[in-house]
Write a protein that holds these residues in place. Structure first.
Motif, mmCIF file in Angstrom:
data_model
loop_
_atom_site.group_PDB
_atom_site.id
_atom_site.type_symbol
_atom_site.label_atom_id
_atom_site.label_comp_id
_atom_site.label_asym_id
_atom_site.label_seq_id
_atom_site.Cartn_x
_atom_site.Cartn_y
_atom_site.Cartn_z
ATOM 1 N N VAL A 140 49.487 34.879 35.086
ATOM 2 C CA VAL A 140 48.191 34.248 35.036
ATOM 3 C C VAL A 140 47.210 35.028 34.312
ATOM 4 O O VAL A 140 46.986 36.226 34.618
ATOM 5 C CB VAL A 140 47.655 34.092 36.475
ATOM 6 C CG1 VAL A 140 46.508 33.395 36.783
ATOM 7 C CG2 VAL A 140 48.674 33.065 37.432
ATOM 8 N N PRO A 141 46.292 34.482 33.630
ATOM 9 C CA PRO A 141 45.328 35.278 32.596
ATOM 10 C C PRO A 141 44.441 35.772 33.668
ATOM 11 O O PRO A 141 43.834 34.931 34.632
ATOM 12 C CB PRO A 141 44.895 34.185 31.908
ATOM 13 C CG PRO A 141 46.000 32.903 31.697
ATOM 14 C CD PRO A 141 46.592 33.036 33.101
ATOM 15 N N LEU A 146 45.878 26.113 36.345
ATOM 16 C CA LEU A 146 46.272 27.426 36.045
ATOM 17 C C LEU A 146 47.269 27.522 34.910
ATOM 18 O O LEU A 146 47.457 28.252 34.069
ATOM 19 C CB LEU A 146 46.975 28.247 37.512
ATOM 20 C CG LEU A 146 45.963 28.737 38.533
ATOM 21 C CD1 LEU A 146 46.752 28.895 39.867
ATOM 22 C CD2 LEU A 146 45.321 29.983 38.031
ATOM 23 N N VAL A 147 48.216 26.518 35.100
ATOM 24 C CA VAL A 147 48.967 26.226 33.991
ATOM 25 C C VAL A 147 48.244 26.052 32.744
ATOM 26 O O VAL A 147 48.771 26.427 31.403
ATOM 27 C CB VAL A 147 49.949 25.136 34.429
ATOM 28 C CG1 VAL A 147 50.892 24.693 33.182
ATOM 29 C CG2 VAL A 147 50.982 25.554 35.741
ATOM 30 N N THR A 153 52.477 30.332 33.806
ATOM 31 C CA THR A 153 53.899 29.669 34.110
ATOM 32 C C THR A 153 54.179 29.413 35.527
ATOM 33 O O THR A 153 54.167 30.293 36.467
ATOM 34 C CB THR A 153 54.781 30.816 33.397
ATOM 35 O OG1 THR A 153 54.553 31.168 32.070
ATOM 36 C CG2 THR A 153 56.154 30.279 33.422
ATOM 37 N N LEU A 154 54.403 28.327 35.557
ATOM 38 C CA LEU A 154 54.804 27.706 36.800
ATOM 39 C C LEU A 154 56.358 27.782 36.967
ATOM 40 O O LEU A 154 57.135 27.267 36.529
ATOM 41 C CB LEU A 154 54.467 26.357 37.225
ATOM 42 C CG LEU A 154 54.973 25.650 38.527
ATOM 43 C CD1 LEU A 154 53.998 26.423 39.839
ATOM 44 C CD2 LEU A 154 54.535 24.068 38.480
ATOM 45 N N ALA A 170 40.481 29.249 37.360
ATOM 46 C CA ALA A 170 41.355 28.881 38.412
ATOM 47 C C ALA A 170 41.605 29.943 39.429
ATOM 48 O O ALA A 170 41.662 29.860 40.492
ATOM 49 C CB ALA A 170 42.265 27.807 38.194
ATOM 50 N N PHE A 171 41.657 31.117 38.763
ATOM 51 C CA PHE A 171 42.372 32.360 39.341
ATOM 52 C C PHE A 171 41.048 32.885 40.127
ATOM 53 O O PHE A 171 41.136 33.271 41.243
ATOM 54 C CB PHE A 171 42.681 33.141 38.247
ATOM 55 C CG PHE A 171 43.574 34.253 38.790
ATOM 56 C CD1 PHE A 171 44.362 34.193 40.144
ATOM 57 C CD2 PHE A 171 43.854 35.641 38.086
ATOM 58 C CE1 PHE A 171 45.231 35.087 40.449
ATOM 59 C CE2 PHE A 171 44.864 36.485 38.498
ATOM 60 C CZ PHE A 171 45.661 36.222 39.628
ATOM 61 N N ALA A 172 39.819 32.687 39.853
ATOM 62 C CA ALA A 172 38.706 33.093 40.342
ATOM 63 C C ALA A 172 38.098 32.264 41.651
ATOM 64 O O ALA A 172 37.629 32.690 42.488
ATOM 65 C CB ALA A 172 37.336 33.044 39.340
ATOM 66 N N ASP A 173 38.718 30.946 41.688
ATOM 67 C CA ASP A 173 38.440 29.898 42.566
ATOM 68 C C ASP A 173 39.363 30.403 43.931
ATOM 69 O O ASP A 173 40.396 30.852 44.012
ATOM 70 C CB ASP A 173 38.700 28.874 42.445
ATOM 71 C CG ASP A 173 37.737 28.209 41.125
ATOM 72 O OD1 ASP A 173 36.529 28.799 41.236
ATOM 73 O OD2 ASP A 173 37.856 27.287 40.504
ATOM 74 N N GLU A 174 38.789 29.843 45.189
ATOM 75 C CA GLU A 174 39.559 30.108 46.278
ATOM 76 C C GLU A 174 40.483 28.679 46.320
ATOM 77 O O GLU A 174 40.008 27.689 46.444
ATOM 78 C CB GLU A 174 38.742 30.070 47.476
ATOM 79 C CG GLU A 174 39.427 30.197 48.455
ATOM 80 C CD GLU A 174 38.693 30.052 50.033
ATOM 81 O OE1 GLU A 174 39.118 30.522 51.057
ATOM 82 O OE2 GLU A 174 37.524 29.722 49.915
ATOM 83 N N ILE A 175 41.775 28.978 46.282
ATOM 84 C CA ILE A 175 42.978 27.729 46.219
ATOM 85 C C ILE A 175 43.356 27.595 47.621
ATOM 86 O O ILE A 175 43.811 28.551 48.258
ATOM 87 C CB ILE A 175 44.003 27.910 45.331
ATOM 88 C CG1 ILE A 175 43.408 28.141 43.921
ATOM 89 C CG2 ILE A 175 44.894 26.691 45.355
ATOM 90 C CD1 ILE A 175 44.554 28.288 43.032
#
Length: 465
Positions: free
Chosen positions: A355-356, A329-330, A335-336, A361-366
């Protein structure tokens, strides 16, 4: 003969908690063969006897509530107060399915709707499917087990349970409780091991249905393997739940929904946790000002310490995957702002801003305590972004406008929408499940028993003069 075993350890300390058999293919076949005997015995029980059995299991679980909860916490990593709540939920679920065992209804279908059949009578009855395989995930092992095993027995089926390989010990004990409660031999059995055990449960013709809570990858594989024997495959899979914060939202409550529904509960390892946060530009900065100190105040540590808010993830490899997702994501431009540090299986709760929208990574399940936040200026864009996920479990909307709340809820392509609350909500009497890659199935007291039965039609010719 030497039996192969695998170790079960505390994910935070590495302490050895126990060992369970690493079952072979022959072992699994033998269990499924024995389950046919158990199936005939359960199917022959009147519904009141099945209800009484489930009630007795619930009573015995309640008597051991504290020790079972401590065992779940030790092997799973969730803080002890949360595992106590989980065992409480499992006890309620067993009692709920005990009641459902006596409410399995058929229908009378009016044949006079068809010319020439007016004098005939048609009824339907529901019968057990057969042997049900219940594949249980690590994050809520006792609660989600209860939904599957108790429902199977309530419907008159035998059940073969595969507990999660990283935290099976609590279900080993519950399996013993089932026998102590008077269950017929082979009505309730465990199979322990890894992926091949799950695959065999999907493949073997002696299994009539497989019910899985797990990843979408696992669900697709089991569905493919189950297709050859035309068994029912009931899937509750991944989620990437979106929380939408409108400009008129109660920001304190919205922040709490993120803190409790994502960063703390289940150590972030919940399919219906808040996994994406979309905040209106007008309140974005104020939202962060409230969120960051609450996230920083969460205490990370020993899951058996009641002061702990966030314990270790299920394994160090899981924590490494979360750490990698934060770094992606970073790398994509986020921005963390807080957290994200890993120490063994522990991850400090992370908050990321800006977050763009198109970040992979935003689309993935974290699966961990990570709150990624994006902005929007038009709520229609927030709905679009929420719906672009391949998952469709839950979503949440924070607004004081009732009309807007229901309008957005209708537009969101998910199985459930929580208005002014966290997506991390599951009550046993609600249908739970989602759309798209979440699997399409709904699990709950009023759904699962029916799904674990089959319909038979009986027609009496010339029943009426």
């Amino acid at each position: 003969m030497t039996v192969s075993t695998f170790d079960v350890t505390n994910p935070g300390t590495g302490e050895l908690l126990g060992q369970v058999p690493d079952m072979t293919e022959d072992d699994v076949r033998r269990v499924v063969d024995d389950a046919q005997t158990g199936q005939r015995a359960v199917a022959a029980m009147p519904s009141h006897a099945r209800a009484a059995l489930l009630e007795e299991v619930a009573t015995r679980m309640a008597a051991e509530r504290d020790s079972i909860a401590a065992l779940v916490a030790a092997e799973n990593g969730k803080p002890l107060p949360q595992t106590e709540g989980e065992v409480d939920a499992a006890i309620r679920i067993f009692r709920g399915y005990a009641a459902e065992a006596t409410r399995i209804f058929g229908r009378q279908i009016p044949l006079d709707a068809v010319p020439g059949l007016e004098r005939n009578l048609a009824i339907t009855v529901r019968e057990p499917l057969g042997v049900v395989a219940a594949i249980v995930p690590f994050n809520y092992p006792v609660e989600l087990y209860a939904h599957k095993a108790a429902a199977a027995i309530a419907a008159g089926n035998a059940v073969v349970v595969q507990p999660p390989s990283r935290c099976p010990l609590s279900l080993v004990r519950v399996n013993e409780i089932f026998a102590e409660a008077g269950a017929p031999p082979y009505a309730h059995q465990l199979v322990t091991g890894g992926v091949r055990v799950s695959q065999m449960l999907a493949e073997l013709p002696g299994v009539a249905a497989v019910t899985l809570t797990g990843s979408t990858v696992a669900g697709r594989e089991l569905a493919r393997r189950g297709a050859d024997t035309f068994k029912k495959v009931l899937l509750e899979l991944g989620g990437n739940d979106a929380l939408i914060v409108c400009e008129d939202a109660d920001l304190e409550k919205a922040v709490d929904a993120v803190v409790l529904g994502r960063l703390a509960r289940g150590n972030g390892q919940i399919c219906c946790a808040v996994k994406r946060v979309y905040v209106d530009e007008a309140v974005h900065d104020a939202f962060l000002d409230l969120l960051l100190p609450k996230a920083a105040a969460l205490r990370v540590g020993d899951q058996l310490d009641r002061a702990t808010d966030v314990g270790p993830l299920i394994a160090e490899s899981a924590a490494q995957a979360v750490e990698a997702a934060v770094n992606r994501l970073v790398g994509d431009g986020a921005t963390l702002l807080a957290g994200g540090e890993r120490d063994g299986a522990f991850v400090t709760p992370a908050v990321l801003a800006d977050v763009p929208e198109k970040s992979p990574a935003f689309a993935d399940e974290i699966f961990g305590p990570v709150a990624p936040i994006a902005r929007f200026t038009d709520v229609a864009d927030a709905v679009r972004m929420a719906n672009e996920s391949p998952y469709g479990l839950h979503a949440a909307v924070f607004t004081r406008d009732v009309s807007r709340a229901f309008t957005l809820a209708k537009q969101l392509d998910v199985g459930g929408v929580v208005i002014n609350g966290s997506t991390a909500l599951r009550a046993e009497n609600l249908p739970f499940g989602g759309t798209k890659d979440t699997g399409g199935y709904r699990e709950g007291l009023h759904e699962t028993v029916t799904d674990l039965t089959r319909q038979k039609t009986m027609i009496v010719m010339e029943a009426f003069e």
